[in-house]
Design a protein around this motif. Sequence first.
Motif, PDB file in Angstrom:
ATOM      1  N   VAL B  99      86.733  50.167  53.059  1.00  0.00           N
ATOM      2  CA  VAL B  99      87.879  49.558  53.045  1.00  0.00           C
ATOM      3  C   VAL B  99      88.776  49.996  54.422  1.00  0.00           C
ATOM      4  O   VAL B  99      89.155  49.276  55.296  1.00  0.00           O
ATOM      5  N   TYR B 100      88.981  51.382  54.403  1.00  0.00           N
ATOM      6  CA  TYR B 100      89.937  51.895  55.605  1.00  0.00           C
ATOM      7  C   TYR B 100      89.258  51.633  56.918  1.00  0.00           C
ATOM      8  O   TYR B 100      89.988  51.538  57.655  1.00  0.00           O
ATOM      9  N   MET B 101      87.816  51.559  56.723  1.00  0.00           N
ATOM     10  CA  MET B 101      87.192  51.583  58.128  1.00  0.00           C
ATOM     11  C   MET B 101      87.525  50.427  58.669  1.00  0.00           C
ATOM     12  O   MET B 101      87.214  50.126  59.997  1.00  0.00           O
ATOM     13  N   LEU B 102      87.700  49.366  58.107  1.00  0.00           N
ATOM     14  CA  LEU B 102      88.241  47.879  58.560  1.00  0.00           C
ATOM     15  C   LEU B 102      89.460  48.116  59.502  1.00  0.00           C
ATOM     16  O   LEU B 102      89.275  47.294  60.553  1.00  0.00           O
ATOM     17  N   TYR B 103      89.989  48.695  59.322  1.00  0.00           N
ATOM     18  CA  TYR B 103      91.239  49.118  60.047  1.00  0.00           C
ATOM     19  C   TYR B 103      91.224  50.022  61.081  1.00  0.00           C
ATOM     20  O   TYR B 103      92.339  50.575  61.616  1.00  0.00           O
ATOM     21  N   SER B 104      90.090  50.724  61.297  1.00  0.00           N
ATOM     22  CA  SER B 104      90.009  51.927  62.135  1.00  0.00           C
ATOM     23  C   SER B 104      90.475  51.857  63.433  1.00  0.00           C
ATOM     24  O   SER B 104      90.146  50.485  64.178  1.00  0.00           O
ATOM     25  N   PRO B 105      91.250  52.507  64.252  1.00  0.00           N
ATOM     26  CA  PRO B 105      91.604  52.233  65.501  1.00  0.00           C
ATOM     27  C   PRO B 105      90.430  52.341  66.513  1.00  0.00           C
ATOM     28  O   PRO B 105      90.729  51.701  67.647  1.00  0.00           O
ATOM     29  N   SER B 106      89.497  52.772  66.132  1.00  0.00           N
ATOM     30  CA  SER B 106      88.437  52.895  67.249  1.00  0.00           C
ATOM     31  C   SER B 106      87.376  51.383  67.001  1.00  0.00           C
ATOM     32  O   SER B 106      86.444  51.413  67.552  1.00  0.00           O
ATOM     33  N   ARG B 107      87.688  50.612  66.090  1.00  0.00           N
ATOM     34  CA  ARG B 107      86.822  49.479  66.033  1.00  0.00           C
ATOM     35  C   ARG B 107      86.818  48.592  67.361  1.00  0.00           C
ATOM     36  O   ARG B 107      87.975  48.452  67.971  1.00  0.00           O
ATOM     37  N   VAL B 108      85.898  48.044  67.621  1.00  0.00           N
ATOM     38  CA  VAL B 108      85.537  47.338  68.872  1.00  0.00           C
ATOM     39  C   VAL B 108      85.957  45.896  68.348  1.00  0.00           C
ATOM     40  O   VAL B 108      85.433  45.216  67.516  1.00  0.00           O
ATOM     41  N   ARG B 109      87.130  45.577  69.113  1.00  0.00           N
ATOM     42  CA  ARG B 109      87.861  44.143  68.533  1.00  0.00           C
ATOM     43  C   ARG B 109      87.468  42.712  69.239  1.00  0.00           C
ATOM     44  O   ARG B 109      87.745  41.826  68.820  1.00  0.00           O
ATOM     45  N   THR B 110      86.476  42.967  70.302  1.00  0.00           N
ATOM     46  CA  THR B 110      86.147  41.637  70.968  1.00  0.00           C
ATOM     47  C   THR B 110      84.813  42.354  71.806  1.00  0.00           C
ATOM     48  O   THR B 110      84.714  43.408  72.125  1.00  0.00           O
ATOM     49  N   PRO B 111      84.090  40.973  71.982  1.00  0.00           N
ATOM     50  CA  PRO B 111      82.919  41.519  73.004  1.00  0.00           C
ATOM     51  C   PRO B 111      83.345  42.081  74.253  1.00  0.00           C
ATOM     52  O   PRO B 111      84.499  41.630  74.995  1.00  0.00           O
ATOM     53  N   MET B 112      82.623  43.143  74.902  1.00  0.00           N
ATOM     54  CA  MET B 112      83.275  43.681  75.944  1.00  0.00           C
ATOM     55  C   MET B 112      82.156  44.101  77.034  1.00  0.00           C
ATOM     56  O   MET B 112      81.074  44.058  76.636  1.00  0.00           O
ATOM     57  N   ARG B 113      82.234  43.988  78.321  1.00  0.00           N
ATOM     58  CA  ARG B 113      81.469  44.242  79.431  1.00  0.00           C
ATOM     59  C   ARG B 113      82.017  45.033  80.352  1.00  0.00           C
ATOM     60  O   ARG B 113      83.266  45.105  80.698  1.00  0.00           O
ATOM     61  N   LYS B 114      81.109  46.128  80.592  1.00  0.00           N
ATOM     62  CA  LYS B 114      81.643  47.237  81.634  1.00  0.00           C
ATOM     63  C   LYS B 114      81.609  46.698  83.025  1.00  0.00           C
ATOM     64  O   LYS B 114      80.685  46.198  83.514  1.00  0.00           O
ATOM     65  N   THR B 115      82.724  46.823  83.559  1.00  0.00           N
ATOM     66  CA  THR B 115      82.854  46.380  85.099  1.00  0.00           C
ATOM     67  C   THR B 115      83.458  47.657  85.709  1.00  0.00           C
ATOM     68  O   THR B 115      84.699  47.790  85.585  1.00  0.00           O
ATOM     69  N   GLY B 116      82.831  48.029  86.845  1.00  0.00           N
ATOM     70  CA  GLY B 116      83.358  49.139  87.474  1.00  0.00           C
ATOM     71  C   GLY B 116      84.043  50.321  86.591  1.00  0.00           C
ATOM     72  O   GLY B 116      85.044  51.019  87.099  1.00  0.00           O
ATOM     73  N   GLY B 117      83.021  50.401  85.686  1.00  0.00           N
ATOM     74  CA  GLY B 117      83.201  51.501  84.869  1.00  0.00           C
ATOM     75  C   GLY B 117      84.261  51.326  83.614  1.00  0.00           C
ATOM     76  O   GLY B 117      84.397  52.485  82.962  1.00  0.00           O
ATOM     77  N   LYS B 118      84.689  50.243  83.607  1.00  0.00           N
ATOM     78  CA  LYS B 118      85.873  50.044  82.615  1.00  0.00           C
ATOM     79  C   LYS B 118      85.449  48.768  81.832  1.00  0.00           C
ATOM     80  O   LYS B 118      84.824  47.792  82.227  1.00  0.00           O
ATOM     81  N   PHE B 119      85.642  48.795  80.381  1.00  0.00           N
ATOM     82  CA  PHE B 119      85.443  47.693  79.737  1.00  0.00           C
ATOM     83  C   PHE B 119      86.425  46.578  79.896  1.00  0.00           C
ATOM     84  O   PHE B 119      87.648  46.857  79.707  1.00  0.00           O
ATOM     85  N   GLU B 120      85.942  45.329  79.900  1.00  0.00           N
ATOM     86  CA  GLU B 120      86.934  44.202  79.965  1.00  0.00           C
ATOM     87  C   GLU B 120      86.514  43.231  78.971  1.00  0.00           C
ATOM     88  O   GLU B 120      85.115  42.896  78.516  1.00  0.00           O
ATOM     89  N   PRO B 121      87.217  42.719  78.110  1.00  0.00           N
ATOM     90  CA  PRO B 121      87.061  41.641  77.167  1.00  0.00           C
ATOM     91  C   PRO B 121      86.319  40.468  77.446  1.00  0.00           C
ATOM     92  O   PRO B 121      86.773  39.882  78.759  1.00  0.00           O
ATOM     93  N   ILE B 122      85.402  40.093  77.072  1.00  0.00           N
ATOM     94  CA  ILE B 122      84.494  38.776  77.385  1.00  0.00           C
ATOM     95  C   ILE B 122      84.443  37.782  76.071  1.00  0.00           C
ATOM     96  O   ILE B 122      84.608  38.365  75.138  1.00  0.00           O
ATOM     97  N   THR B 123      83.955  36.694  76.290  1.00  0.00           N
ATOM     98  CA  THR B 123      83.846  35.894  75.215  1.00  0.00           C
ATOM     99  C   THR B 123      82.356  36.035  74.654  1.00  0.00           C
ATOM    100  O   THR B 123      81.555  36.458  75.325  1.00  0.00           O
ATOM    101  N   TRP B 124      82.281  35.311  73.404  1.00  0.00           N
ATOM    102  CA  TRP B 124      80.833  35.664  72.962  1.00  0.00           C
ATOM    103  C   TRP B 124      79.752  34.834  73.748  1.00  0.00           C
ATOM    104  O   TRP B 124      78.643  35.040  74.106  1.00  0.00           O
ATOM    105  N   GLU B 125      80.397  33.562  74.084  1.00  0.00           N
ATOM    106  CA  GLU B 125      79.543  32.750  75.038  1.00  0.00           C
ATOM    107  C   GLU B 125      79.028  33.479  76.278  1.00  0.00           C
ATOM    108  O   GLU B 125      77.895  33.488  76.775  1.00  0.00           O
ATOM    109  N   GLN B 126      79.976  34.075  77.060  1.00  0.00           N
ATOM    110  CA  GLN B 126      79.812  34.738  78.269  1.00  0.00           C
ATOM    111  C   GLN B 126      78.749  35.780  78.109  1.00  0.00           C
ATOM    112  O   GLN B 126      77.651  36.275  78.765  1.00  0.00           O
ATOM    113  N   ALA B 127      78.982  36.627  76.964  1.00  0.00           N
ATOM    114  CA  ALA B 127      78.153  37.848  76.842  1.00  0.00           C
ATOM    115  C   ALA B 127      76.456  37.320  76.277  1.00  0.00           C
ATOM    116  O   ALA B 127      75.670  37.855  76.741  1.00  0.00           O
ATOM    117  N   GLN B 128      76.639  36.034  75.760  1.00  0.00           N
ATOM    118  CA  GLN B 128      75.316  35.701  75.290  1.00  0.00           C
ATOM    119  C   GLN B 128      74.438  35.217  76.672  1.00  0.00           C
ATOM    120  O   GLN B 128      73.192  35.457  76.547  1.00  0.00           O
TER     121      GLN B 128
END
Lengths: 189, 712
Positions: B99-128
């Motif tokens: 239950v508590y892990m649902l709200y863990s601060p380390s949860r990945v909240r959205t699909p992400m792509r690494k660009t230039g060494g940093k993660f940027e949020p992308i959509t599921w469609e883009q990721a797919q």
Amino acid sequence: MEERQSNKAGGVGGVVLLFLVGFVGALVVGWWVFPQVLFSQKTQPIRFSHKVHAEQGLDCESCHTFAKTGQFLGLPSTASCAECHPDETGGTTDDEKEIDKFVTQYAKPGIEVPWLVYQYQPDNVFFSHAAHTGFECTTCHPDVANMDSPPPYHENRLSGYSKQTMKMWECERCHASMGTSNACYVCHK
Amino acid sequence: MGLDRRAFIGLVAGGAVGTLFTPIPWKLADDAAIWTQNWPWIPRVPRGEVTFATTASKLCPSGTGLKVALAGGKPIMAYGNPEHPLSQGGVSPIGASEVYMLYSPSRVRTPMRKTGGKFEPITWEQAQTELMAKCKAAGNKVACISGDVGGTAGEALSAFLAKVGSAAMYAMPGEAGPAAAGFKLMGGQGRVGFDIDNADCVLILGADIFEGSGVSVRNRKAFCASHPLGKEQSAKFAYAGPVRNHTGAVCDAWIPVASAHLGAFALGIAWHLLKAGATSDAADMADFKKLVESGYSPDKVSKLTGVDPEVLAGIAKNLAAAKAPLVIPGSEMGQGMGPGSFIAGMSLNLLMGRLNKPGGAVALPELPAVFPGAETPSEILARDIVGYLKNVGEDKTAAPEVLFVYAANPAYGLPEAAAMAKALEKVPFKVSFASFMDETAAMCDLILPNSLTLERYDDVATPYGSAFCSLTLVKPLIAPIFDTKTTADFILDTAKKMNLALGHDSLEKALKEKAAVLAKSDGFVAKDVMPWQVMAGKDKPAYDPAGLWKDLQAGLAWVKVGQVAQTGLSFAAKVLAALKPAQAELSLAGMAPQRAGTPATGLPAQCLTAIPDTDLKDGASIVRLNAATAKKYGLSQGSSLTLSGAGGACPAKAHISENVMTGVVAVPMGFGHTAFDAFSKGKGDNFLKIMTASVEDGTGVTVWAGSEVKIA
């Protein structure tokens, strides 16, 4: 020198008068202005008429129910209100417009109404309604059965609690008068 | 009359006195006190009707069935499900953290792509779209590292790899892997489990069965049932291992044996059993007997392991005298054991005729697959992930073009972490399906966050160590809190769009089909009668196969006690003959308490207060040595030291404890994260990085339990 003497002449009486002015002024501020400043006034999202529902033969427990576990559920859910009010009335009276507001804004989108609760206790208080069912609801709650509009909700700007939130001394006094334990753990689990 | 000083004072005094007769001072003081309690970070008690729902823990490897309390539809607490055979009301710290892990601060909240060494949020469609392009370009050079190969979701991933023509599906290390590899070398069929409930004399070789090994919650319940309070115990438990861990602490006896010598210790017991006339109809019985008699006499074993010959004889005597003896091989830290050690332990079960018997070791059938082409869990588990990555790092094996990482954190959870990270860096396109920003996810090019247990459909199928087959349904109790998806659903959709349709549109449908298939098999729903009772001779309860899906949704487990009959099972005497027990001046023993989470979860926030200062103090790892070892290295309580191994060095402080055998330093596992959140980062060190991955003689499989270490 002359002026000072004049003040001296008015001396004690003037000071007493100003003392009284300050005293009365403070009482006015303290008992009338201060509450106005301390509490903000809010209205319920829906003008719910307890009176209309009471006239339909509903009593408090019809909507403010207990779960099978004995847990008091407090406010009825949007779904339970929608059992009687599933669709817009299309009417033009104030009451009908209010019903339609509930249906369009809450019932159909499936959103819980953000009712303002007058007497929520702090999280560190375990209050069991089940243990207090021997009392009339109006012993602690305002008698809203005759009100066509919900009373205004006064929120304490500093503490964030409702003005009607029952204070601990009130709980303790009743417990003492009933011969019920006032030990900490009775309410603070 | 003017307002002079005296008049002003009078006015103010009047005001001040008047104020005392108003609510201002008293109300303000009271409200100010309440205001101080209103910090936004203070958790609030959720309002609403408290209801209960059932599911099973996916974060905990023990497969615990959960009963989750919800307030107003929001999960607030996870308990063990009293009706579930692997829980019986018990729950592990990891299961409770669902239950508590649902709200863990380390949860990945959205699909992400690494660009230039940093993660940027992308959509599921883009990721797919990006993933499909990479997979198409990679052809069959797609690999997967999974922390969950037993369930239907793992099956979907395996089927996807099979469709693209790859067999590079690897499981994260545990005890199931060496057991699968070892049993295969013995010529065994099926998956090995241990019927602790019906055993009356249990010898545990290393495995921390009440903590991180196998179905630990079930094991604890079985132990409690055999040790009723105030009554005579019905089973004896002995633990052999380098450290008196949570299992060793409650057993009736602890025999200090180094991890690397557990195999030899087992064969030393076999010597006594053979002497007492034990035999087997295995084809290589003669070879085994010859090997044990010549190489594992009491004197030789005693010299190697330090175990008194009389202790060895006593254990053998207890086993021989028992009606239902059982030997459970494993590793004190739940990983790093070699198949050879497993075979040595299993040879005792074979020698005592304890295979497929109540209270013995059992060979369980694999559950039927619903994704054509998927490999069986045993096939995947038998592969050597560490050996594979080591070869990739050393360019002996070509790196895959695309790597999927599912429910796993190999950059943290494998030995010689630096070498493993180097191997992972060679993969051009890495995709993580992590729910949390773990060390591996941070290295990946794409993160496609998996919904957590309480947000998704999934299943728990026959966890390692269980004595019976089982399937428990994991069902969503709330909608995903963040923009996450069930990985299996995403893979099924991606496969479909790549014209690689796997046969099901969603994991839910696949699970329904699995339930339909299982309903036709010879199982039952565990409710009033538990599977270990049926194994002991009780009649199997009748149940309605048509209602299986409904029963699964109600949190009940489908179980089956049927065992796989063995043909051609041997002692793998040739493998045992090639084993060369390592001799180390100082070796490591890992302690992996469940409160420290798993590599894939990090430290569960609510468990931090349960971590003792004998594991972690002031941010530093505490390692345990006994007085004799400490004296040898000039250490005392609180001394600073540095442990070094093949992959680097770890600073720590010493704690003197006689619960550790001489020549061993016991280290807490699960710390030293460099990813996740404030609850996991900067706390101690990860001792896996100094564990040396070496090749076990005879099996060629990588081992690291009991690896040698030096103190600087």
